[in-house]
Design an enzyme around this catalytic site. Structure first.
Site, PDB file in Angstrom:
ATOM      1  N   GLU A 266       0.474   5.867   4.922  1.00 20.26           N
ATOM      2  CA  GLU A 266       0.043   6.814   5.945  1.00 20.26           C
ATOM      3  C   GLU A 266       1.196   7.269   6.850  1.00 20.26           C
ATOM      4  O   GLU A 266       0.969   7.773   7.946  1.00 20.26           O
ATOM      5  CB  GLU A 266      -1.090   6.223   6.810  1.00 20.26           C
ATOM      6  CG  GLU A 266      -2.135   5.436   6.059  1.00 20.26           C
ATOM      7  CD  GLU A 266      -2.931   6.256   5.056  1.00 20.26           C
ATOM      8  OE1 GLU A 266      -2.642   7.449   4.881  1.00 20.26           O
ATOM      9  OE2 GLU A 266      -3.853   5.702   4.434  1.00 20.26           O
TER      10      GLU A 266
ATOM     11  N   ARG B  62      10.047  15.290   7.033  1.00 21.83           N
ATOM     12  CA  ARG B  62       9.599  16.458   6.265  1.00 21.83           C
ATOM     13  C   ARG B  62       9.904  17.735   7.038  1.00 21.83           C
ATOM     14  O   ARG B  62       9.660  17.823   8.245  1.00 21.83           O
ATOM     15  CB  ARG B  62       8.100  16.371   5.992  1.00 21.83           C
ATOM     16  CG  ARG B  62       7.557  17.615   5.299  1.00 21.83           C
ATOM     17  CD  ARG B  62       6.205  17.430   4.675  1.00 21.83           C
ATOM     18  NE  ARG B  62       5.167  17.112   5.633  1.00 21.83           N
ATOM     19  CZ  ARG B  62       3.902  16.862   5.289  1.00 21.83           C
ATOM     20  NH1 ARG B  62       3.576  16.834   4.014  1.00 21.83           N
ATOM     21  NH2 ARG B  62       3.004  16.592   6.200  1.00 21.83           N
TER      22      ARG B  62
ATOM     23  N   GLY C 103      -4.695  28.251  -0.803  1.00 26.68           N
ATOM     24  CA  GLY C 103      -5.887  28.936  -0.335  1.00 26.68           C
ATOM     25  C   GLY C 103      -6.049  30.350  -0.837  1.00 26.68           C
ATOM     26  O   GLY C 103      -7.015  31.040  -0.473  1.00 26.68           O
TER      27      GLY C 103
ATOM     28  N   ASP D 144       1.150  14.702  -0.926  1.00 18.52           N
ATOM     29  CA  ASP D 144       0.356  13.886  -1.837  1.00 18.52           C
ATOM     30  C   ASP D 144       0.439  14.513  -3.218  1.00 18.52           C
ATOM     31  O   ASP D 144       0.149  15.714  -3.373  1.00 18.52           O
ATOM     32  CB  ASP D 144      -1.105  13.837  -1.401  1.00 18.52           C
ATOM     33  CG  ASP D 144      -1.326  12.996  -0.156  1.00 18.52           C
ATOM     34  OD1 ASP D 144      -0.422  12.226   0.197  1.00 18.52           O
ATOM     35  OD2 ASP D 144      -2.405  13.128   0.457  1.00 18.52           O
TER      36      ASP D 144
ATOM     37  N   TRP E  70       0.933  10.142   9.789  1.00 16.33           N
ATOM     38  CA  TRP E  70       0.641  11.527   9.408  1.00 16.33           C
ATOM     39  C   TRP E  70      -0.744  11.935   9.884  1.00 16.33           C
ATOM     40  O   TRP E  70      -1.108  13.099   9.843  1.00 16.33           O
ATOM     41  CB  TRP E  70       0.706  11.721   7.895  1.00 16.33           C
ATOM     42  CG  TRP E  70      -0.480  11.157   7.160  1.00 16.33           C
ATOM     43  CD1 TRP E  70      -0.595   9.927   6.602  1.00 16.33           C
ATOM     44  CD2 TRP E  70      -1.740  11.818   6.922  1.00 16.33           C
ATOM     45  NE1 TRP E  70      -1.835   9.761   6.033  1.00 16.33           N
ATOM     46  CE2 TRP E  70      -2.562  10.908   6.221  1.00 16.33           C
ATOM     47  CE3 TRP E  70      -2.247  13.076   7.237  1.00 16.33           C
ATOM     48  CZ2 TRP E  70      -3.867  11.222   5.831  1.00 16.33           C
ATOM     49  CZ3 TRP E  70      -3.563  13.387   6.841  1.00 16.33           C
ATOM     50  CH2 TRP E  70      -4.347  12.460   6.142  1.00 16.33           C
TER      51      TRP E  70
ATOM     52  N   ASP F 112      -7.087   2.674   2.910  1.00 14.59           N
ATOM     53  CA  ASP F 112      -8.079   3.645   2.451  1.00 14.59           C
ATOM     54  C   ASP F 112      -9.458   3.378   3.039  1.00 14.59           C
ATOM     55  O   ASP F 112     -10.217   4.311   3.296  1.00 14.59           O
ATOM     56  CB  ASP F 112      -8.176   3.612   0.919  1.00 14.59           C
ATOM     57  CG  ASP F 112      -6.848   3.918   0.273  1.00 14.59           C
ATOM     58  OD1 ASP F 112      -6.518   5.099   0.137  1.00 14.59           O
ATOM     59  OD2 ASP F 112      -6.120   2.958  -0.074  1.00 14.59           O
TER      60      ASP F 112
ATOM     61  N   GLN G   9     -15.714  10.754   4.387  1.00 11.67           N
ATOM     62  CA  GLN G   9     -15.628  11.192   2.991  1.00 11.67           C
ATOM     63  C   GLN G   9     -16.422  10.250   2.085  1.00 11.67           C
ATOM     64  O   GLN G   9     -17.024  10.682   1.112  1.00 11.67           O
ATOM     65  CB  GLN G   9     -14.163  11.226   2.547  1.00 11.67           C
ATOM     66  CG  GLN G   9     -13.309  12.215   3.299  1.00 11.67           C
ATOM     67  CD  GLN G   9     -13.722  13.646   3.039  1.00 11.67           C
ATOM     68  OE1 GLN G   9     -14.045  13.996   1.912  1.00 11.67           O
ATOM     69  NE2 GLN G   9     -13.722  14.471   4.064  1.00 11.67           N
TER      70      GLN G   9
END
Length: 573
Positions: free
Chosen positions: A194, A284, A301, A377, A431, A493, A502
């Site tokens: 993470e 990043r 998108g 990812d 993140w 997770d 989720q």
């Protein structure tokens, strides 16, 4: 003459799904990512090298718990069964189309044939090209210099919130050792689960004395890890991630930023040393990353790309395109692979031009060649953004063939050529939502951490009694399985999926199952009465890390951190 270096980092991770359900959560999630991401990625790396002589120079992080699953015979065979089921389903669509009662059914038949060929190609690659062994395939391209493989914590445990250094070290030692065992080489780099980082801090030990707990990078250095990655705001200061939405493997995530930090004066065009150990960090690049991640402005998108959410109610095939961000699922237009591939060509042109200008502008402004590191990812490409693997392939090819001013390299290669000059202290960060720890420690998940910390202490107490491996093989097996369950219950997770809703119930059940197995084994060890049948049952489900040595949990010189004294307060203000 080069303008700078480009590092393309892919972080591959899924939780431990083996024998833990199938659908909507469980093994099928792994199989979807294998078919849409991991096999296509290997095919792209292979085709670039073997057909065009181009080394992809991707930095590919594969978490140890994912690597163990890719290496597992039960899951390898399950993947073939999954592909067969997909081929069978789409074959039925080929029989029912064209149907004069269904609008555009001729195009639906075309799409069914497209998927029939696509799934058969994936199956042929997996069985005949890779011999069902994706780990060996990644190793092959690592050894050829096409990719660099990085490691992570064994089960993606959320490092900053672990209470003891023994457990923190175990996560990274088991992780590093697993990567070396499976890929034949000790990884130099690592993905912090993470992107979660914590500084060293002072705390009060059990004896009432002030003590110092080392920063995360000390544990990394102790396990020969030389570098890791972080977010842009961690390096630069300013706003964390901003009030915007991004796309990813778990869907759209809304970020709530931390209060604005003062600008640090540093940027992500360099790598930096950390202050407490000789470990480097790369940030990043926000602009280059946002161009892909952004749900509103990013490439994935675009309306011509395949719609992730809408599936045929009979076959489960994705026959529709995004159309527009505001189009209801019922109004989506049918997917056109030719239009989608044309858009990939356009997007990759735009992206490679963007990369060049970012590096060139930096060089003009500073007189120095800079680093442009982007990290994503892996599952974003292919699984979420179906056309994403082709995008990667085209970006690599176009830079190689048309923009020689950009030096493509892996993260390790960059650091060898350009070792850091400056040292930077980065803040506690991740993140996740707002750039802090909220996603993993909040009102929905706070109940989990005392349990995790209790298991941390209990395994240290038990293992301390067995510094020498016992001659009793049953006891030895139990101790090793206890270590596996402890690692599995620490997976980041579980709190993540609870917070994001989720898979709230699934994640809660999975966490409790691993805790229950841990406690059952611990009770048997402490009672001196180990049930071989019960132990075999647990071993048959949670068989990861087959050569684990429970003594990785022997205590490190430290005190257990009282929960109220852990340096968490600044994260929740």
């Amino acid at each position: 003459m080069t303008v700078g270096s480009f590092v393309f980092m892919l972080h591959s991770h899924l939780p431990y799904y083996r024998k833990a359900g199938m659908w909507p959560f469980g093994e099928e999630n792994l199989y979807e990512c294998m078919s849409e991401t991991y096999v296509p990625l290997l095919n792209a790396i292979s085709e670039l090298y073997e057909e065009e002589g181009i080394k992809a120079k991707l930095t590919v992080g594969i978490t140890p718990i994912l690597a163990e699953q890719l290496n597992d015979e039960h899951l390898q065979n399950g993947f073939v069964e999954y592909l067969d089921s997909r081929i069978k389903s789409v074959s039925k669509d080929l029989e029912r189309y064209p149907d004069p009662k269904v609008p555009h059914s001729q195009h639906l038949k075309y799409l069914a044939n497209y998927y029939y060929n696509w799934f058969n190609h994936i199956k042929d690659s997996f069985i005949n090209k890779y011999n069902k062994d994706l780990v060996s395939a990644f190793k092959k391209y690592q050894d050829l210099g096409c990719i660099e493989i990085t490691t992570s914590a064994a089960t993606h445990g959320f490092s900053p919130l672990l209470a003891t250094d023994s457990n923190l070290n175990a996560q990274f030692k088991v992780g590093s050792d697993t990567t070396k065992r499976l890929f034949g080489k000790k990884a130099k780099g690592c993905w912090l689960p993470e992107c979660a980082y914590r500084q060293g801090y002072e705390y009060t030990g059990k004896d009432g004395q002030k003590k110092w707990r080392s920063a995360i990078e000390v544990t990394l250095q102790n396990n020969d890890i030389e570098y890791f990655f972080t977010e842009s705001h961690v390096i630069e200061g300013g706003n964390s991630v901003g009030e915007r939405r991004v796309v990813g493997i778990y869907g759209n995530i809304e970020y709530i930023p931390l209060p604005k930090r003062e600008a640090t004066g540093y940027d992500t065009f360099s790598a930096y040393w950390l202050p407490d150990a000789q470990v480097a960090v790369m940030g990043r690049n926000d602009r280059a990353g946002f161009q892909v991640w952004s749900a509103a402005d990013g490439y994935p998108g675009d309306g011509v790309y395949r719609e992730f959410h809408k599936k045929d109610d009979k076959s489960g095939m994705n026959y529709w395109r995004i159309t527009s961000p505001t189009t209801d699922l019922g109004d989506k237009m049918l997917y056109d692979p030719v239009l989608a591939m044309n858009q990939v060509n356009s997007n990759s042109d735009h992206y490679t031009t963007l990369l060049y200008h970012l590096l060139n502008d930096h060089k003009k402004a500073t007189g120095k060649e800079g680093l442009l590191m982007v990290s994503f990812d892996t599952e974003l490409y292919g699984h979420w953004w179906f056309e994403g693997i082709e995008f990667i392939k085209q970006v690599v090819r176009k830079i190689n063939n048309f923009i020689p001013e950009i030096e493509r390299c892996t993260a390790g290669e960059y650091l060898e050529k350009h070792p850091p000059v400056d040292t930077i202290q980065i803040p506690e960060s991740s993140w996740g939502q707002g750039g802090h720890f909220y996603v993993w420690m909040n009102h929905l998940t706070e109940w989990m951490w005392p349990i995790i910390h209790g298991c941390e202490k209990r395994i240290i107490d038990i293992v301390s009694k067995y510094e020498k491996i016992p001659e009793n093989k049953l006891l030895h097996r139990a101790l090793n399985q206890l270590a596996r369950e402890n690692l599995l219950l620490q997976s980041s997770d579980w709190p993540f999926l609870i917070t994001t809703w989720q898979a709230k119930d699934y994640a809660t059940d999975r966490f409790r199952e691993h805790v229950d197995r841990f406690e059952k084994i611990a009770d048997m060890i402490e009672a001196g009465n180990i049930d071989d049948g019960e132990l075999k049952k647990i071993e048959s489900i949670d068989n990861c890390f087959p050569v684990i040595d429970y003594r990785v949990y022997l205590p490190i010189e430290e005190g257990v951190i009282p929960q109220q004294e852990a340096k968490l307060a600044p994260l929740y203000q």
